[in-house]
Design an enzyme around this catalytic site. Structure first.
Site, short mmCIF file in Angstrom:
data_model
loop_
_atom_site.label_atom_id
_atom_site.label_comp_id
_atom_site.label_asym_id
_atom_site.label_seq_id
_atom_site.Cartn_x
_atom_site.Cartn_y
_atom_site.Cartn_z
N GLY A 20 0.76 -1.22 0.18
CA GLY A 20 -0.04 0.09 -0.17
C GLY A 20 0.70 1.21 -0.17
O GLY A 20 1.82 1.38 -0.28
N ASN A 21 0.16 2.34 0.16
CA ASN A 21 1.06 3.67 0.30
C ASN A 21 0.22 4.47 1.49
O ASN A 21 -0.67 4.24 2.11
CB ASN A 21 1.04 4.35 -1.09
N ARG A 22 0.93 5.73 1.61
CA ARG A 22 0.62 6.55 2.79
C ARG A 22 -0.61 7.49 2.33
O ARG A 22 -0.69 8.41 3.15
CB ARG A 22 1.82 7.44 3.16
#
Ligand code: CTP
Ligand code: CA
Length: 231
Positions: free
Chosen positions: A33-35
């Site tokens: 995933g990412n932030r």
């Protein structure tokens, strides 16, 4: 009451907005995933709804965000799910905004069971490219449809944030590109945002440092301007 300068200026307009990050599954319990928090996409949805638009918000992982009043929410997980949802919704939308942080790559294979650790070293994770949803939406664009992209850039020794933004606008073929300077705690997971609004016709406007709602207002001003001109 809204502090917005242009109340109801999007009356009768259907806007599709993607927000948040995608999650690319490795196995039933793990993902890459990412932030991205989704806050900018939600601010865009909220301001559009305040201006009278019909809003469909397609959200990835935006865990604790409250769906703005009057907004239709569609939940997605992976980039491929986001692509399918956006194509469906964009077919009926006057404006499409890709504010989502789409994972560029996904694992080649999804293991149906939880990956177990053994005494051996783990296998490397093989990745493959995700579809470029924004590019696809530009290819499938309806007559008069306005398409907006976002770019988060850090710049480097050879190329500035703005120059990366200009190149990305040309590559994507969208009508407007919002370019954010990131790094050093800028933009990601923050309340504030700052950047440039680049237009396919060559116009460039600096977006002054302010809230994500203010950036959203600047985006909708520019979109409204384009919708008016193409009528
Ligand atoms: N985007 C998309 N599909 C992807 C990747 C990005 O639709 N697979 C969209 C994003 O939602 C954003 C825009 O394209 O509106 C720019 O995303 P960005 O990650 O900055 O561009 P990339 O083309 O992926 O280039 P890079 O990450 O290498 O800078
Ligand atoms: Ca990317």
């Amino acid at each position: 009451a809204s502090a917005d300068a242009l109340p109801r200026s999007l009356e009768g307009v259907h806007v599709a907005i993607s927000a948040g990050g995608t999650r690319e599954a490795l196995d039933p319990v793990r993902f890459i995933g990412n932030r991205s928090s989704g806050k900018q996409g939600y601010a865009l949805a909220r301001v559009a709804a305040q201006r009278g638009a019909r809003v469909t918000l397609v959200a990835g992982n935006t865990a604790d965000l409250v769906t703005p009043a009057g907004v239709d929410l569609v939940r997605i997980g992976s980039a491929v799910e986001l692509r399918d949802a956006m194509h469906k919704i964009a077919a009926d939308a006057d404006v499409v905004v890709m504010a989502a942080a789409v994972a560029d790559f996904r694992p080649v294979s999804l293991t149906g069971h939880k990956i177990k650790k053994t005494d051996a070293e783990p296998d490397p994770i093989a990745l493959t490219k995700n579809p470029d949803i924004l590019k696809e939406l530009v290819s499938a664009r309806r007559d008069g449809q306005v398409i907006v992209g976002f770019a988060a850039e850090t710049g480097d020794e050879t190329t500035s944030v703005l120059d990366y933004g200009r190149a990305k606008l040309r590559r994507k073929g969208c009508d407007l590109l919002v370019v954010n300077a990131v790094g050093d705690g800028k933009a990601f997971e923050q309340e504030d945002n700052a950047g440039w609004l680049l237009s396919a016709d060559g116009a460039e406007a600096a977006i002054p440092h302010g809230s994500k709602a203010q950036l959203a207002s600047a985006v909708w001003d520019a979109v409204t301007d384009r919708l008016t001109r193409s009528q």
